[in-house]
Scaffold this motif. Sequence first.
Motif, PDB file in Angstrom:
ATOM      1  N   GLY A   8      57.735  86.083 -26.839  1.00  0.00           N
ATOM      2  CA  GLY A   8      56.339  85.736 -27.087  1.00  0.00           C
ATOM      3  C   GLY A   8      55.720  86.339 -28.322  1.00  0.00           C
ATOM      4  O   GLY A   8      54.578  86.017 -28.656  1.00  0.00           O
ATOM      5  N   GLY A   9      56.427  87.222 -29.006  1.00  0.00           N
ATOM      6  CA  GLY A   9      55.857  87.790 -30.215  1.00  0.00           C
ATOM      7  C   GLY A   9      55.817  86.767 -31.340  1.00  0.00           C
ATOM      8  O   GLY A   9      56.328  85.658 -31.214  1.00  0.00           O
ATOM      9  N   GLY A  10      55.184  87.144 -32.445  1.00  0.00           N
ATOM     10  CA  GLY A  10      55.120  86.240 -33.584  1.00  0.00           C
ATOM     11  C   GLY A  10      54.010  86.597 -34.534  1.00  0.00           C
ATOM     12  O   GLY A  10      53.442  87.690 -34.475  1.00  0.00           O
ATOM     13  N   LEU A  11      53.716  85.653 -35.408  1.00  0.00           N
ATOM     14  CA  LEU A  11      52.679  85.817 -36.424  1.00  0.00           C
ATOM     15  C   LEU A  11      51.483  84.961 -36.037  1.00  0.00           C
ATOM     16  O   LEU A  11      51.632  83.775 -35.716  1.00  0.00           O
ATOM     17  N   GLN A  39      54.111 100.171 -31.106  1.00  0.00           N
ATOM     18  CA  GLN A  39      54.294 101.156 -32.157  1.00  0.00           C
ATOM     19  C   GLN A  39      54.112 100.484 -33.501  1.00  0.00           C
ATOM     20  O   GLN A  39      54.876  99.570 -33.858  1.00  0.00           O
ATOM     21  N   ALA A  40      53.114 100.932 -34.215  1.00  0.00           N
ATOM     22  CA  ALA A  40      52.853 100.430 -35.561  1.00  0.00           C
ATOM     23  C   ALA A  40      53.580 101.311 -36.562  1.00  0.00           C
ATOM     24  O   ALA A  40      53.891 102.477 -36.263  1.00  0.00           O
ATOM     25  N   PRO A  41      53.857 100.813 -37.750  1.00  0.00           N
ATOM     26  CA  PRO A  41      54.560 101.620 -38.753  1.00  0.00           C
ATOM     27  C   PRO A  41      53.839 102.929 -39.036  1.00  0.00           C
ATOM     28  O   PRO A  41      52.627 102.946 -39.258  1.00  0.00           O
ATOM     29  N   GLY A  42      54.580 104.018 -38.976  1.00  0.00           N
ATOM     30  CA  GLY A  42      54.018 105.323 -39.271  1.00  0.00           C
ATOM     31  C   GLY A  42      53.182 105.920 -38.161  1.00  0.00           C
ATOM     32  O   GLY A  42      52.585 106.985 -38.340  1.00  0.00           O
ATOM     33  N   LYS A  43      53.140 105.249 -37.012  1.00  0.00           N
ATOM     34  CA  LYS A  43      52.339 105.756 -35.894  1.00  0.00           C
ATOM     35  C   LYS A  43      53.217 105.987 -34.673  1.00  0.00           C
ATOM     36  O   LYS A  43      54.321 105.471 -34.565  1.00  0.00           O
ATOM     37  N   GLN A  44      52.676 106.776 -33.749  1.00  0.00           N
ATOM     38  CA  GLN A  44      53.400 107.036 -32.513  1.00  0.00           C
ATOM     39  C   GLN A  44      53.284 105.843 -31.566  1.00  0.00           C
ATOM     40  O   GLN A  44      52.320 105.068 -31.626  1.00  0.00           O
ATOM     41  N   ARG A  45      54.256 105.735 -30.705  1.00  0.00           N
ATOM     42  CA  ARG A  45      54.207 104.690 -29.686  1.00  0.00           C
ATOM     43  C   ARG A  45      53.060 104.999 -28.727  1.00  0.00           C
ATOM     44  O   ARG A  45      52.882 106.142 -28.306  1.00  0.00           O
ATOM     45  N   VAL A  92      55.193  96.630 -33.136  1.00  0.00           N
ATOM     46  CA  VAL A  92      56.281  96.204 -32.255  1.00  0.00           C
ATOM     47  C   VAL A  92      55.845  96.546 -30.836  1.00  0.00           C
ATOM     48  O   VAL A  92      55.465  97.682 -30.555  1.00  0.00           O
ATOM     49  N   TYR A  93      55.898  95.565 -29.969  1.00  0.00           N
ATOM     50  CA  TYR A  93      55.479  95.738 -28.582  1.00  0.00           C
ATOM     51  C   TYR A  93      56.717  95.882 -27.691  1.00  0.00           C
ATOM     52  O   TYR A  93      57.629  95.048 -27.749  1.00  0.00           O
ATOM     53  N   TYR A  94      56.693  96.927 -26.876  1.00  0.00           N
ATOM     54  CA  TYR A  94      57.822  97.232 -26.003  1.00  0.00           C
ATOM     55  C   TYR A  94      57.426  97.095 -24.541  1.00  0.00           C
ATOM     56  O   TYR A  94      56.394  97.639 -24.116  1.00  0.00           O
ATOM     57  N   CYS A  95      58.260  96.429 -23.802  1.00  0.00           N
ATOM     58  CA  CYS A  95      58.097  96.366 -22.355  1.00  0.00           C
ATOM     59  C   CYS A  95      58.672  97.655 -21.752  1.00  0.00           C
ATOM     60  O   CYS A  95      59.694  98.167 -22.220  1.00  0.00           O
ATOM     61  N   ALA A  96      58.010  98.163 -20.727  1.00  0.00           N
ATOM     62  CA  ALA A  96      58.474  99.401 -20.095  1.00  0.00           C
ATOM     63  C   ALA A  96      58.382  99.274 -18.580  1.00  0.00           C
ATOM     64  O   ALA A  96      57.376  98.811 -18.055  1.00  0.00           O
ATOM     65  N   LEU A  97      59.436  99.685 -17.927  1.00  0.00           N
ATOM     66  CA  LEU A  97      59.454  99.719 -16.470  1.00  0.00           C
ATOM     67  C   LEU A  97      59.559 101.171 -16.019  1.00  0.00           C
ATOM     68  O   LEU A  97      60.369 101.928 -16.551  1.00  0.00           O
ATOM     69  N   ARG A  98      58.758 101.531 -15.019  1.00  0.00           N
ATOM     70  CA  ARG A  98      58.780 102.875 -14.487  1.00  0.00           C
ATOM     71  C   ARG A  98      58.962 102.824 -12.975  1.00  0.00           C
ATOM     72  O   ARG A  98      58.340 102.020 -12.296  1.00  0.00           O
ATOM     73  N   GLY A  99      59.820 103.671 -12.465  1.00  0.00           N
ATOM     74  CA  GLY A  99      60.029 103.717 -11.021  1.00  0.00           C
ATOM     75  C   GLY A  99      60.789 102.510 -10.518  1.00  0.00           C
ATOM     76  O   GLY A  99      60.370 101.857  -9.562  1.00  0.00           O
ATOM     77  N   VAL A 100      61.927 102.224 -11.143  1.00  0.00           N
ATOM     78  CA  VAL A 100      62.741 101.088 -10.737  1.00  0.00           C
ATOM     79  C   VAL A 100      63.728 101.528  -9.662  1.00  0.00           C
ATOM     80  O   VAL A 100      64.454 102.499  -9.834  1.00  0.00           O
ATOM     81  N   VAL A 101      63.738 100.813  -8.583  1.00  0.00           N
ATOM     82  CA  VAL A 101      64.680 101.061  -7.485  1.00  0.00           C
ATOM     83  C   VAL A 101      65.683  99.915  -7.450  1.00  0.00           C
ATOM     84  O   VAL A 101      65.297  98.746  -7.398  1.00  0.00           O
ATOM     85  N   THR A 116      59.325  93.456 -29.354  1.00  0.00           N
ATOM     86  CA  THR A 116      59.048  92.169 -29.995  1.00  0.00           C
ATOM     87  C   THR A 116      57.907  92.372 -30.989  1.00  0.00           C
ATOM     88  O   THR A 116      56.923  93.050 -30.696  1.00  0.00           O
ATOM     89  N   GLN A 117      58.082  91.818 -32.174  1.00  0.00           N
ATOM     90  CA  GLN A 117      57.118  92.034 -33.252  1.00  0.00           C
ATOM     91  C   GLN A 117      55.897  91.133 -33.079  1.00  0.00           C
ATOM     92  O   GLN A 117      56.023  89.927 -32.871  1.00  0.00           O
ATOM     93  N   VAL A 118      54.735  91.751 -33.197  1.00  0.00           N
ATOM     94  CA  VAL A 118      53.468  91.006 -33.235  1.00  0.00           C
ATOM     95  C   VAL A 118      52.801  91.328 -34.567  1.00  0.00           C
ATOM     96  O   VAL A 118      52.580  92.504 -34.881  1.00  0.00           O
TER      97      VAL A 118
END
Length: 122
Positions: A8-11, A39-45, A92-101, A116-118
């Motif tokens: 789904g990312g894009g310009l 996370q943008a260039p030069g910045k923290q996630r 760049v947008y990252y999907c994250a899963l926490r607590g996966v069983v 994915t880049q936005v």
Amino acid sequence: QVQLVESGGGLVQAGGSLRLSCAASGSIRAIVTMGWYRQAPGKQRELVAAVTSGGSASYADSVKGRFTISRDNAKNTVYLQMNNLKPEDTAVYYCALRGVVTSPPTSEYNYWGRGTQVTVSS
């Protein structure tokens, strides 16, 4: 093993919309929290939005009122609807899963997507 597929990312021009999707596959029995970081260039996630299995959502102040996170527990999929995009949303947008069983259980509970880049043009 759990795998994440983001799409789904894009310009897009400022003021436009995009919808990100992240589908998790594998022997998943439950996922406590699903979310999106960026996370943008030069910045923290940074955390953009997260949603629990019960549907409780939280957002970064910078995206409140513009982004909506949702999930489909039956499909192990999380979505991020992004409206009124601004150039500062470029990252760049990252999907994250926490607590996966999983079944059988493993020692890994947290997973990241590849990103994915936005890009939002002014």
